[in-house]
Every structure is written in structure tokens, then in C-alpha cells.
Design an enzyme around this catalytic site. Structure first.
Site, PDB file in Angstrom:
ATOM      1  N   GLU A 344      -5.203  78.523  18.142  1.00 49.75           N
ATOM      2  CA  GLU A 344      -4.060  78.820  17.646  1.00 49.75           C
ATOM      3  C   GLU A 344      -4.646  79.453  16.349  1.00 49.75           C
ATOM      4  O   GLU A 344      -5.143  78.864  15.372  1.00 49.75           O
ATOM      5  CB  GLU A 344      -3.270  77.413  16.935  1.00 49.75           C
ATOM      6  N   GLY A 346      -4.045  80.740  12.981  1.00 50.14           N
ATOM      7  CA  GLY A 346      -3.234  80.889  11.720  1.00 50.14           C
ATOM      8  C   GLY A 346      -3.994  81.817  10.740  1.00 50.14           C
ATOM      9  O   GLY A 346      -4.848  82.462  10.799  1.00 50.14           O
ATOM     10  N   ASN A 347      -3.430  81.882   9.347  1.00 49.76           N
ATOM     11  CA  ASN A 347      -3.541  82.825   8.426  1.00 49.76           C
ATOM     12  C   ASN A 347      -5.014  82.489   7.918  1.00 49.76           C
ATOM     13  O   ASN A 347      -5.934  83.274   7.556  1.00 49.76           O
ATOM     14  CB  ASN A 347      -2.500  83.004   7.471  1.00 49.76           C
ATOM     15  N   GLY A 433       7.067  86.494  14.809  1.00 50.62           N
ATOM     16  CA  GLY A 433       5.555  85.721  14.807  1.00 50.62           C
ATOM     17  C   GLY A 433       5.625  84.951  15.883  1.00 50.62           C
ATOM     18  O   GLY A 433       6.285  83.946  16.203  1.00 50.62           O
ATOM     19  N   ASP A 435       3.365  82.428  16.319  1.00 49.49           N
ATOM     20  CA  ASP A 435       3.406  80.970  16.186  1.00 49.49           C
ATOM     21  C   ASP A 435       4.795  80.363  16.092  1.00 49.49           C
ATOM     22  O   ASP A 435       5.078  79.295  16.438  1.00 49.49           O
ATOM     23  CB  ASP A 435       2.653  80.859  14.863  1.00 49.49           C
ATOM     24  N   ARG A 436       5.788  81.117  15.453  1.00 49.41           N
ATOM     25  CA  ARG A 436       7.083  80.575  15.424  1.00 49.41           C
ATOM     26  C   ARG A 436       7.667  80.460  16.970  1.00 49.41           C
ATOM     27  O   ARG A 436       8.300  79.189  16.975  1.00 49.41           O
ATOM     28  CB  ARG A 436       8.103  81.666  14.793  1.00 49.41           C
TER      29      ARG A 436
END
Length: 592
Positions: A344, A346-347, A433, A435-436
């Protein structure tokens, strides 16, 4: 470099230790009225502005900075036996001392130049030394030797050893990467550049030292004095003046001994400090491997000795860089069944999970500035049956950093129009996105009802999923840190210490904290109400919350809302979504 005036530097120096200072004192330093200070502060660099906290007429910085005032530096130098010069901004502190050495070598001896910003700072092999104001302690000093230049080859490791001693005096454990880098594991804490001038029958060595005082935001694989201080459980904050004075004391004592006795008395200590002693390493020139072997040690000239396949070889520093050889790590064999490494991106951080037989075996995470834990796990756990599948919103450069750690293709999965019986109603799924999307897929691990899926990260996303498998979309808002940062930077009076959440806040700090939480909770409840109306009367709508702030958000929702609805905190929801998808590919699916 900056447009800071002398008054800015004076105020920064007053605040640099991180302790509270009354606005009346700061106003005197700035030569203005206290009510003018807020406007004055807005002229500071952006990364400095956001550090300020105000409370009851006192200002303080949330972390100390390596910023000095000339008078305090002069007193510090006198106690250590050094003449001092402070340059707020210059091309290079080494150049300042080199110029003095060419003109007056005796004056260059034990003269130190401290600078806050360098436009042409450099390290070994011509590399640029990157830094922002206050992040790095940077200074250069001269030392005159009654020796020719060729006899000073071991000066570089001796200087590193002196710095390591000084850090040890402050309770900070470090190592040395040959010849003179200060390191903590694989993270670089500081570097040393030595240049020499022959003048007046003496060799003047100009020793330039840069040590990360606070963790540099824009530098990968870095360590800092402040982070080490906190790791060592020391009370309070590190102080740049104390650090500099301790460094000068050790440098003075060590170089006095070195001038008389050479490197021999320090060899055993250097061997202990050498991070790579007895380990396999690669030597690189211009990024290409030119030699590999095992470090045997360093001799009295500071020359590195390697045991190679062709026998023992010696290496002088020159244009050579040393790196640990991680290729020699043995890879244990695994069963033949297919295994997965799920990512994953992420930012701000990467998460990963090793999946075996449909369940998480190991879960880990790391900031992008140091993904070596991922590389180490890959070397230990990977075999020919591991498939790497990921979801990323972090951008291509960070994805490339992840790829460097893994010697295999990564399947980065985007959002799709449909998966696991869920239809994506996003107008352009390719813009959605990922991730969403995988949060929505992962939510089916925890609920088969309609649900509001909330992710609390750099941004807060609040999405809606019906009980019959329609992903309806959702909202995006700034995360808690971004909200706080925007108030700190964009307003004159709201850069306050972090407060607490209250029903009726009566201080500015508490009002900000409560307002941010109310914004997130309000967004969740608004989406919940809309989805409940769409879903139909009497049908449940659950709330699934994931991310770093999930537990606090769940706790902040009104008691009546919590009593009437199912609210769950779920860690690693994206990874659950990835696992659900690959399990479905194999004919299985995770269920609540």
C-alpha cells in the site's frame, strides 16, 4: 538565498533552543512593537513559519534549530580555544577558511566559521550538501600541521572519530562509514570534507563538518541529532550550542594528539566504530562497482584493506564510495505454494503484508526516506513463488524507490469499473484514487451492509457503498495535519499549540483541535445520512474507519450516533482489499 534581515536572525537565535520566549524580549530583538511580530514572522521561510507556537504572550518553536548569534558563538569559541566567525549566509564555510589560510595560515589555525546557509556547500567527490535553514549544523575550521600534505591521509577518519566521541558524550550512539561519514545503521547523520593549503611552511587542513541537527525533510536515508536524542530517551531537546561546544572540545583534544602521535593511537577505536568492519562491501566509482570484498580494517595511513577473491587489496578514499553488499544475504527456501507481498503506497509511508495461505503472515511499514526494512524482509523471505501486488497513490518517484528494494515486477493495480461484485460509479475510474477503491473492496471483510468507508491519512476520504454492491463515490478533505498546517501558515493568529477536543472550546488551541475533529465527524455523519436515505428506511448503514487517526475519530462521534449504528475501526483496509481481490482470482473470497 534568503531575504532575511539582521532582525530576523536575532529573533531566530532567541527561539532556536525551543524554549519559550516572551514577546517583549523578541520585540526588543526585532526593534519593533510586540503587536508587529506576527507580520514580521510571516517573512520567515515557510518551513520555519509552521514551527511557531504561541501561548499567553510566549513564543516557542516546536523543535530546536541550529541557529546561533554572534555573541553567544564567540563566548562558546573562547571556552573551547577557538576564534569564531558567524556567516548567516555564504557560498561555503570551507571557502571562508581556505581564503584565510592562503593569506595568514597562523590565523586560520583554530578559527571556526559557522554558517546557517550555503549556496555552494559541498561534500566528498564534489557532491552538493543539501540543507534548509536550521536543519543542519555546518562549520569549518583550520588546523595547521608541521607536516607535508601526503602525511595527513588519516586525518579524515580521525576527525570522524572525534565527532563520534562528542556525540557519545551526549548519549548518542553512532558509527563511522569509511572514511569519515557519521552514520546510524544505513542512515547518514553527517559528513566531513577536508581540504588542504600549503603556506608558510605549514599544511593548513580546512575541516568542514555538516551534521543533521533535525531530520531533513527533503533528504532520503538521513538521521538527525534530534531524532537520536529522542530515541535515547533524553529529557528535553538537543541544543545546537551544546552540541557544537562538545564537538570543538573533542576535535581540539583529538587533533592535538594526532599532530604529535599520528593515527596509531586511534586504530583500535576506529575499528570498533567502523560500521562495515568484517562485512561484505562494494566499492563504487561514478555509480559503477569497481571492487567487492570483505573489510579487514584500516591501517595507520587511513587506507582501507579489503579481502577480495583476488587477495588483499588496499584502497585510498579518493573518488571511491563504499556500500554494504546486500547480495550476500542467504534466501531461505519456502514451500512451493504461491505467496504474495501486498503493498500500500500511501502519500507519506509504505505499508506491506506477506500473505501465505490466504492470511497475513507479517505486516510492516516504513517512510519512503528509508525503505531498507522492506529490502531486508525481501532478502529474507522471498523466493520464486512470491507475487508482488500493490495499490499506490504516492506518485511515480516513490514507486520507483519501492522497486529498487524488490528484485521482481510489481503489479500496481488501479481502480476499475467493477470488481468483487461491486460496481464503481466514479465517472472516470482511471482518475479514481486506487486507495479509495481498495478501501471499499476491503470493507467487505468487515460488513455486508451498506457502509460509509472512511480513511484518515494525509487526506480524509469519506465514501459510500450500498448493500447491493454499488460504490457511489464520496468526498475528499484535508487530513488533520494539513488542516493544522494551513491555519498555521495562512493566518496571523492561529498558529497555536495543539489543543484538545471539547464540546465548547474556550481557548484558541482547543477551538482549532475541536473544529478539525468536528469537520471530519460532520462529514462522516452527513455521508451516513445521505446513504441511509438512499439505502431505504430500516436498513442498517455501518461505518468502517481506517488510517492513523481512525480510533480518535471513532471516539469523537456522538454517543447517540455510536449507540444507533455499527462503527468499526479496521487497520490496513487497502491491504484487505488487495487480499480479497487476489483471493477471488483463486476462487476464494474473504467474508465478514
Amino acid at each position: 538565498m534568503t531575504v532575511l534581515k539582521p532582525s530576523h536572525w536575532r529573533v531566530l537565535a532567541e527561539l532556536a533552543d525551543g524554549l519559550p520566549q516572551h514577546v517583549s524580549q523578541l520585540a526588543r530583538e526585532a526593534d519593533m512593537k510586540p503587536q508587529q511580530l506576527n507580520g514580521f514572522w510571516q517573512q520567515m521561510p515557510a518551513h520555519i513559519r509552521g514551527l511557531l507556537r504561541q501561548h499567553d504572550g510566549y513564543w516557542r518553536l516546536v523543535r530546536p534549530l541550529a541557529v546561533f548569534d554572534a555573541e553567544g558563538l564567540r563566548d562558546l569559541g573562547e571556552r573551547s580555544g577557538f576564534q569564531t566567525a558567524l556567516k548567516h549566509e555564504c557560498a561555503s564555510s570551507n571557502d571562508e577558511i581556505l581564503e584565510l589560510a592562503r593569506i595568514a595560515p597562523d590565523k586560520a589555525h583554530k578559527t571556526i566559521c559557522v554558517t546557517h546557509l550555503q549556496s555552494k556547500g559541498r561534500g566528498r567527490q564534489g557532491r552538493k550538501w543539501s540543507h534548509r535553514l536550521g536543519e543542519c549544523l555546518m562549520f569549518s575550521f583550520g588546523w595547521a600541521f608541521d607536516r607535508p600534505q601526503y602525511e595527513l591521509g588519516s586525518l579524515s577518519p580521525v576527525a570522524a572519530l572525534a565527532c563520534r566521541r562528542a556525540l557519545g558524550c551526549l548519549g548518542l550512539e553512532t558509527q563511522i562509514k569509511w572514511p569519515n561519514d557519521l552514520v546510524v545503521g544505513r542512515d547518514k547523520l553527517g559528513g566531513i570534507l577536508i581540504e588542504t593549503v600549503r603556506a608558510g611552511g605549514k599544511t593548513v587542513a580546512v575541516v568542514g563538518i555538516g551534521i543533521n541537527f533535525v531530520l531533513p525533510k527533503e533528504v532520503e536515508n538521513a538521521a538527525s541529532v534530534q531524532s537520536l536524542f529522542q530515541t535515547a530517551s533524553r529529557r528535553g531537546n538537543a541544543d545546537a550550542a551544546v552540541l557544537l561546544e562538545t564537538l570543538l572540545a573533542e576535535l581540539g583534544a583529538v587533533l592535538e594528539q594526532y599532530a604529535e602521535e599520528g593515527f596509531a593511537p586511534f586504530l583500535n577505536e576506529y575499528e570498533t566504530a567502523n560500521r562495515d568492519h568484517g562485512k561484505a562491501v562494494l566499492l563504487l566509482r561514478d555509480g559503477e562497482t569497481v571492487c567487492e570484498g570483505t573489510v579487514k580494517g584500516v591501517d595507520g595511513r587511513g587506507v582501507l584493506h579489503l579481502e577480495t577473491a583476488e587477495g588483499e587489496q588496499t584502497v585510498v578514499s579518493g573518488e571511491i564510495s563504499l556500500r554494504p553488499d546486500n547480495r550476500s544475504v542467504s534466501v531461505p527456501k519456502r514451500p512451493d505454494s504461491e505467496r504474495f507481498l501486498l503493498l500500500e503506497g500511501g502519500n507519506s509511508r509504505l505499508k506491506w503484508a506477506w500473505v501465505e495461505n490466504g492470511t497475513f503472515a507479517t505486516v510492516g511499514s516504513a517512510p519512503y526516506r528509508d525503505l531498507s526494512p522492506l529490502g531486508a524482509e525481501w532478502a529474507e523471505k522471498a523466493d520464486g513463488n512470491v507475487r508482488i501486488v500493490g495499490c499506490a497513490v504516492c506518485g511515480e518517484s516513490k514507486k520507483a524507490q519501492v522497486k529498487e528494494q524488490l528484485a521482481r515486477k510489481i503489479e500496481w493495480l488501479p481502480s476499475s469499473a467493477q470488481a468483487l461484485g461491486i460496481r464503481n460509479h466514479y465517472r472516470h475510474p482511471e482518475e479514481h484514487g486506487s486507495d479509495r477503491w481498495f478501501n471499499a473492496l476491503g470493507s467487505r471483510r468487515f460488513s455486508r451492509n451498506a457502509c460509509v468507508v472512511v480513511s484518515c491519512g494525509t487526506a480524509v476520504t469519506v465514501d459510500a457503498l450500498t448493500d447491493d454492491g454499488h460504490y457511489l463515490g464520496g468526498t475528499i478533505m484535508p487530513g488533520f495535519h494539513l488542516m493544522k498546517e494551513s491555519l498555521a501558515v495562512r493566518t496571523a493568529n492561529l498558529n497555536r499549540p495543539a489543543g484538545k477536543r471539547y464540546p465548547f472550546p474556550t481557548t484558541t488551541g482547543n477551538a482549532v483541535a475541536s473544529g478539525m475533529m468536528d469537520a471530519v465527524c460532520g462529514s462522516i455523519m452527513m455521508m451516513h445520512g445521505r446513504l441511509k436515505e438512499k439505502n431505504g428506511a430500516g436498513k442498517p448503514v455501518d461505518v468502517i474507519i481506517t488510517g492513523g487517526g481512525a480510533a480518535k475519530v471513532a471516539e469523537a462521534l456522538p454517543p447517540a450516533f455510536l449507540a444507533e449504528n455499527t462503527v468499526r475501526v479496521a487497520d490496513n483496509l487497502v491491504i484487505h482489499g488487495l487480499l480479497n481481490l487476489i483471493a477471488a482470482e483463486g476462487g476464494e473470497s474473504e467474508h465478514a
